[in-house]
Write an enzyme that holds these catalytic residues in place. Structure first.
Site, mmCIF file in Angstrom:
data_model
loop_
_atom_site.group_PDB
_atom_site.id
_atom_site.type_symbol
_atom_site.label_atom_id
_atom_site.label_comp_id
_atom_site.label_asym_id
_atom_site.label_seq_id
_atom_site.Cartn_x
_atom_site.Cartn_y
_atom_site.Cartn_z
ATOM 1 N N ALA A 88 58.916 23.432 4.930
ATOM 2 C CA ALA A 88 59.028 22.033 5.337
ATOM 3 C C ALA A 88 57.922 21.233 4.643
ATOM 4 O O ALA A 88 56.869 20.981 5.202
ATOM 5 C CB ALA A 88 58.915 21.907 6.844
ATOM 6 N N PHE A 89 58.179 20.875 3.401
ATOM 7 C CA PHE A 89 57.185 20.112 2.639
ATOM 8 C C PHE A 89 57.356 18.638 2.975
ATOM 9 O O PHE A 89 58.434 18.080 2.818
ATOM 10 C CB PHE A 89 57.342 20.368 1.147
ATOM 11 C CG PHE A 89 57.021 21.785 0.780
ATOM 12 C CD1 PHE A 89 55.710 22.213 0.728
ATOM 13 C CD2 PHE A 89 58.025 22.697 0.542
ATOM 14 C CE1 PHE A 89 55.397 23.528 0.418
ATOM 15 C CE2 PHE A 89 57.729 24.008 0.230
ATOM 16 C CZ PHE A 89 56.413 24.425 0.165
ATOM 17 N N CYS A 90 56.296 18.006 3.428
ATOM 18 C CA CYS A 90 56.435 16.699 4.045
ATOM 19 C C CYS A 90 55.266 15.789 3.690
ATOM 20 O O CYS A 90 54.237 16.227 3.175
ATOM 21 C CB CYS A 90 56.467 16.825 5.573
ATOM 22 S SG CYS A 90 57.477 18.183 6.189
ATOM 23 N N THR A 91 55.442 14.529 4.009
ATOM 24 C CA THR A 91 54.359 13.551 3.991
ATOM 25 C C THR A 91 54.376 12.826 5.329
ATOM 26 O O THR A 91 55.425 12.347 5.756
ATOM 27 C CB THR A 91 54.523 12.525 2.865
ATOM 28 O OG1 THR A 91 54.525 13.203 1.596
ATOM 29 C CG2 THR A 91 53.388 11.505 2.885
ATOM 30 N N ARG B 22 51.565 12.920 -4.287
ATOM 31 C CA ARG B 22 52.029 12.185 -3.114
ATOM 32 C C ARG B 22 50.876 11.542 -2.353
ATOM 33 O O ARG B 22 50.945 10.364 -1.968
ATOM 34 C CB ARG B 22 52.793 13.127 -2.181
ATOM 35 C CG ARG B 22 54.126 13.621 -2.720
ATOM 36 C CD ARG B 22 54.730 14.673 -1.799
ATOM 37 N NE ARG B 22 53.873 15.850 -1.709
ATOM 38 C CZ ARG B 22 53.937 16.745 -0.727
ATOM 39 N NH1 ARG B 22 54.810 16.591 0.264
ATOM 40 N NH2 ARG B 22 53.146 17.807 -0.730
#
Length: 369
Positions: free
Chosen positions: A114-117, A292
């Site tokens: 779950a790669f997120c910002t 990011r």
């Protein structure tokens, strides 16, 4: 109405971007027995499609040996998986006509990659705004995304955004109390991660998304939520980003399995009116190829605390590479103004052509506040 106007005007404000769509919304009654709660999904999603999509996710994510490992867990589900999740997972298998083992595996598969910002901000008036992008390597999830309103005694208890067949939450809010998002910490190889999951189940550590849901349901306020999210044993490391309803109620909690590694609160008195978390410890530089964090930081500084709001924060989330080809959905929320909870799905991911133009779009977005 305001959000509708913003979404309609976005194509006119900046460089070309794939269209966003609103996910379906489903109400889940917590007053129902766990086995029956998720039955409303059948009114929204095609069961055959969901089963096919789930099989594709499992095949691409979960090593074959895990299937054999999960069998004893399935045979004694309540021993390893606490209520209400064991009952809800049984119900999902029944409603979808699928294999119980596959539903169990699917729920743990969503805990991987779950790669997120996530971004937490505070404006000059002390209002807290919380935004997040959720990135996954499974494009099919764009067709499985939904907003869920969890009802109790006829009223909304909490709400969030998730995927059909998944009982956990990575994104959600409890009205007038808290907002929470979770970001994967680091890039552990999946084979090590699965070994950790298998062993952690034996000592009843919580999947990171289950703890989000439990905290949204049970926490009394921001401080209670921070304590729960900091101290509860987990199956893996994670970043929890938490917002409240009062000035200063914003924090990023860096977790390992046993407890907090770092707690990074908002500090508006000393220009710390926003915090940005991706998938790497904030005190360390991200990988050279991952921009990011820098793009989000630069955009927020350009907007300034006087002009931050739900709409300008959403614009930051749409910048490349904060929003990218792997982005499944974007959410903006504020517990104090819970009615403004908004999620959009990116059917093809985000594909901006020019970062500079996007930054200019952010600076000009304030006219729609």
């Amino acid at each position: 109405m305001e959000w509708t106007v913003v979404l309609l005007l976005l194509p006119l404000l900046g460089p070309p971007c794939r269209a966003q769509v609103a996910p379906p919304t489903v109400s889940i009654s917590l007053d129902e027995e766990p086995e029956e709660r998720w039955k409303p999904l059948l009114k929204v999603f095609d069961v055959a499609y969901l089963n096919k999509a789930a099989a594709a996710i499992i095949d691409s994510t979960v090593p074959k040996w895990v299937h054999h490992l999960i069998v004893p867990i399935v045979n004694s589900l309540e021993k390893y998986i606490p209520p209400p999740y064991a009952g809800e997972i049984r119900g999902l298998a029944s409603h979808f006509g699928g294999n119980l083992t596959d539903i169990v595996i699917l729920n743990f598969a969503y805990e991987v990659s779950a790669f997120c910002t996530s971004i937490i901000t505070q404006d000059k008036s002390g209002n807290i705004y919380h935004g997040r992008n959720l990135d996954y390597p499974h494009p099919v999830l764009r067709n499985m995304t939904l907003n869920v309103i969890f009802m109790k005694n006829g009223k909304m208890a909490y709400q969030g955004t998730t995927f059909a067949g998944y009982v956990g939450l990575w994104t959600g809010q409890s009205p007038k109390k808290i907002t929470i998002s979770g970001d994967q910490r680091g890039t552990e190889h999946w084979w090590n991660w699965w070994k950790n999951v298998a062993s952690a189940l034996l000592v009843h550590a919580s999947p990171v998304s289950w703890l989000v849901r439990e905290t949204l349901e049970e926490a009394e306020d921001f401080q209670d939520a921070v304590i729960r999210l900091s101290k509860t044993p987990l199956i893996t490391g994670v970043y929890y980003i938490v917002g409240g309803v009062r000035p200063g109620e914003g924090v990023i909690i860096t977790r390992d399995r046993k407890g907090p590694v770092d707690i990074w609160p908002l500090d508006p008195m000393y220009d710390g009116w926003f915090r940005v978390e991706t998938n790497f410890d904030h005190w360390l530089p991200p990988p050279p190829s991952d921009h990011r964090r820098q793009v989000a930081n630069d955009a927020l500084k350009s907007i300034g605390q006087k002009r931050i709001n739900s709409y300008s924060l959403y614009q930051v989330l749409t910048l490349s590479p904060v929003c990218n080809r792997g982005t499944i959905y974007s959410t903006v929320m504020s517990a104090k103004s819970a009615e403004k909870y908004m999620t959009v799905v990116w059917p093809k991911g985000c594909r901006y052509t020019n970062n500079t133009d996007s930054l200019l779009t952010v600076q000009g977005a304030q006219t729609f506040h």
